[in-house]
Design an enzyme around this catalytic site. Structure first.
Site, PDB file in Angstrom:
ATOM      1  N   HIS A  43     -10.885 -52.819   0.719  1.00 28.73           N
ATOM      2  CA  HIS A  43     -11.812 -53.937   0.496  1.00 28.73           C
ATOM      3  C   HIS A  43     -11.429 -55.064   1.459  1.00 28.73           C
ATOM      4  O   HIS A  43     -10.736 -56.005   1.087  1.00 28.73           O
ATOM      5  CB  HIS A  43     -11.717 -54.402  -0.960  1.00 28.73           C
ATOM      6  CG  HIS A  43     -12.766 -55.393  -1.349  1.00 28.73           C
ATOM      7  ND1 HIS A  43     -13.305 -55.437  -2.610  1.00 28.73           N
ATOM      8  CD2 HIS A  43     -13.379 -56.391  -0.663  1.00 28.73           C
ATOM      9  CE1 HIS A  43     -14.192 -56.410  -2.691  1.00 28.73           C
ATOM     10  NE2 HIS A  43     -14.251 -57.005  -1.504  1.00 28.73           N
ATOM     11  N   ARG A  45     -11.701 -58.440   3.394  1.00 25.03           N
ATOM     12  CA  ARG A  45     -12.360 -59.732   3.163  1.00 25.03           C
ATOM     13  C   ARG A  45     -12.338 -60.538   4.457  1.00 25.03           C
ATOM     14  O   ARG A  45     -11.513 -60.282   5.344  1.00 25.03           O
ATOM     15  CB  ARG A  45     -11.670 -60.477   2.023  1.00 25.03           C
ATOM     16  CG  ARG A  45     -11.972 -59.865   0.659  1.00 25.03           C
ATOM     17  CD  ARG A  45     -11.357 -60.683  -0.478  1.00 25.03           C
ATOM     18  NE  ARG A  45     -11.918 -60.315  -1.773  1.00 25.03           N
ATOM     19  CZ  ARG A  45     -11.480 -59.321  -2.544  1.00 25.03           C
ATOM     20  NH1 ARG A  45     -10.453 -58.605  -2.130  1.00 25.03           N
ATOM     21  NH2 ARG A  45     -12.046 -59.061  -3.702  1.00 25.03           N
ATOM     22  N   GLU A  70     -15.313 -51.203   0.378  1.00 25.80           N
ATOM     23  CA  GLU A  70     -15.943 -52.182  -0.495  1.00 25.80           C
ATOM     24  C   GLU A  70     -16.057 -53.521   0.221  1.00 25.80           C
ATOM     25  O   GLU A  70     -15.223 -53.841   1.074  1.00 25.80           O
ATOM     26  CB  GLU A  70     -15.098 -52.405  -1.756  1.00 25.80           C
ATOM     27  CG  GLU A  70     -14.875 -51.192  -2.617  1.00 25.80           C
ATOM     28  CD  GLU A  70     -14.021 -51.512  -3.828  1.00 25.80           C
ATOM     29  OE1 GLU A  70     -14.064 -50.717  -4.787  1.00 25.80           O
ATOM     30  OE2 GLU A  70     -13.315 -52.544  -3.819  1.00 25.80           O
ATOM     31  N   HIS A 190     -11.821 -51.595 -11.709  1.00 25.51           N
ATOM     32  CA  HIS A 190     -11.280 -52.931 -11.959  1.00 25.51           C
ATOM     33  C   HIS A 190     -10.510 -52.940 -13.276  1.00 25.51           C
ATOM     34  O   HIS A 190     -11.086 -52.849 -14.350  1.00 25.51           O
ATOM     35  CB  HIS A 190     -12.343 -54.028 -11.977  1.00 25.51           C
ATOM     36  CG  HIS A 190     -11.764 -55.380 -11.655  1.00 25.51           C
ATOM     37  ND1 HIS A 190     -11.742 -55.890 -10.374  1.00 25.51           N
ATOM     38  CD2 HIS A 190     -11.151 -56.295 -12.420  1.00 25.51           C
ATOM     39  CE1 HIS A 190     -11.164 -57.079 -10.372  1.00 25.51           C
ATOM     40  NE2 HIS A 190     -10.785 -57.346 -11.613  1.00 25.51           N
ATOM     41  N   ASP A 191      -9.197 -53.068 -13.150  1.00 28.07           N
ATOM     42  CA  ASP A 191      -8.274 -53.136 -14.285  1.00 28.07           C
ATOM     43  C   ASP A 191      -8.171 -51.844 -15.073  1.00 28.07           C
ATOM     44  O   ASP A 191      -7.642 -51.835 -16.190  1.00 28.07           O
ATOM     45  CB  ASP A 191      -8.615 -54.293 -15.223  1.00 28.07           C
ATOM     46  CG  ASP A 191      -8.240 -55.647 -14.638  1.00 28.07           C
ATOM     47  OD1 ASP A 191      -7.560 -55.665 -13.588  1.00 28.07           O
ATOM     48  OD2 ASP A 191      -8.631 -56.677 -15.211  1.00 28.07           O
ATOM     49  N   GLY A 213      -6.456 -49.653  -7.866  1.00 29.78           N
ATOM     50  CA  GLY A 213      -5.484 -50.171  -6.920  1.00 29.78           C
ATOM     51  C   GLY A 213      -4.348 -50.917  -7.571  1.00 29.78           C
ATOM     52  O   GLY A 213      -3.222 -50.430  -7.622  1.00 29.78           O
TER      53      GLY A 213
END
Length: 237
Positions: A43, A45, A70, A190-191, A213
């Site tokens: 991901h 950024r 992502e 996510h989580d 991750g």
């Protein structure tokens, strides 16, 4: 079996904190695939605080499983994805200063934008997925965009599960059932962790892929990366 894609952003964060090239992101991607992971997720950024754009190019020839990129589809990101042509691009509506992803797309409000972006990716042979909250109208909106898949944003589930509230899975089940009925593939992330992944997998029909991750890397500090990957794979059978 649900596929496991390992998000390696945290490895880049650790590298960047010291400078140099240790740990090596490319070598780590090679290793997680060798240990059994069926995909690698990154991901990047705009501020490159973990994965750098150069990392994406360095990884292109090294990811022989599924390569999932992502990110927020700003022009720089879109151009890079079109150049790399990964297996999948997952669109995430991150603010530039977000510490981590914290919301899914409003697929109704941003329909026209998503339709145009997704069309561009699909014309270039790239499977598309969009990050969405577990809200039925957002799943319906996702279908209209032309995306191949959705990625269910699972932070709320993880928090509920940690509190002992297993009913927190309910909206995710409902959304997965609807997504399948609409012909959308289902990813999640996510989580998710070793503590909650088996319960999530057992309750979500047609779950194709999870991207993990932070938890996986944290657990690996104690248990070892090869061991942890295989623990996830056993839970996802």
């Amino acid at each position: 079996m649900t596929k496991l894609s390992v998000n390696i952003n945290k490895i880049a964060t650790l590298r960047n904190s010291r400078g140099g090239d240790v740990p090596n992101v490319v070598q780590f991607a090679r290793d997680v695939q060798k240990f059994g992971a069926q995909g690698v997720t990154i991901h990047p950024r705009p501020d490159e605080r973990h994965i750098r754009y150069q990392d994406v190019y360095d990884l292109k020839s090294e990811v022989y499983t599924e390569f999932n990129i992502e990110g927020n589809p700003i022009r720089q990101f879109v151009d890079m994805v079109l150049d790399i042509k990964p297996t999948q691009v997952t669109l995430v509506p991150d603010a530039e200063d977000a510490i981590t992803s914290n919301a899914g797309w409003d697929t109704i409000k941003h329909k026209d934008f998503l339709v145009d972006i997704i069309k561009e990716f699909k014309q270039n042979g790239i499977r598309t997925s969009i990050f969405v909250d577990p809200v039925l109208k957002q799943i319906e909106g996702a279908k209209v965009t032309g995306t191949d898949r959705i990625e269910l944003y699972t932070e709320a589930f993880a928090k509920d599960y940690d509190l002992g509230n297993e009913m927190g899975i309910k909206p995710y089940v409902e959304c997965a059932v609807l997504a399948s009925a609409l012909g959308l593939g289902i990813n999640a992330g996510h989580d998710l962790s070793l503590d909650n992944i088996k319960f999530f997998k057992q309750n979500i029909p047609d779950l194709l892929e999870v991207s993990i991750g932070h938890a996986l890397i944290s657990e690996s500090l104690y248990l070892g990366i090869e061991n942890v990957i295989n623990m996830y794979l056993r839970q996802l059978k």
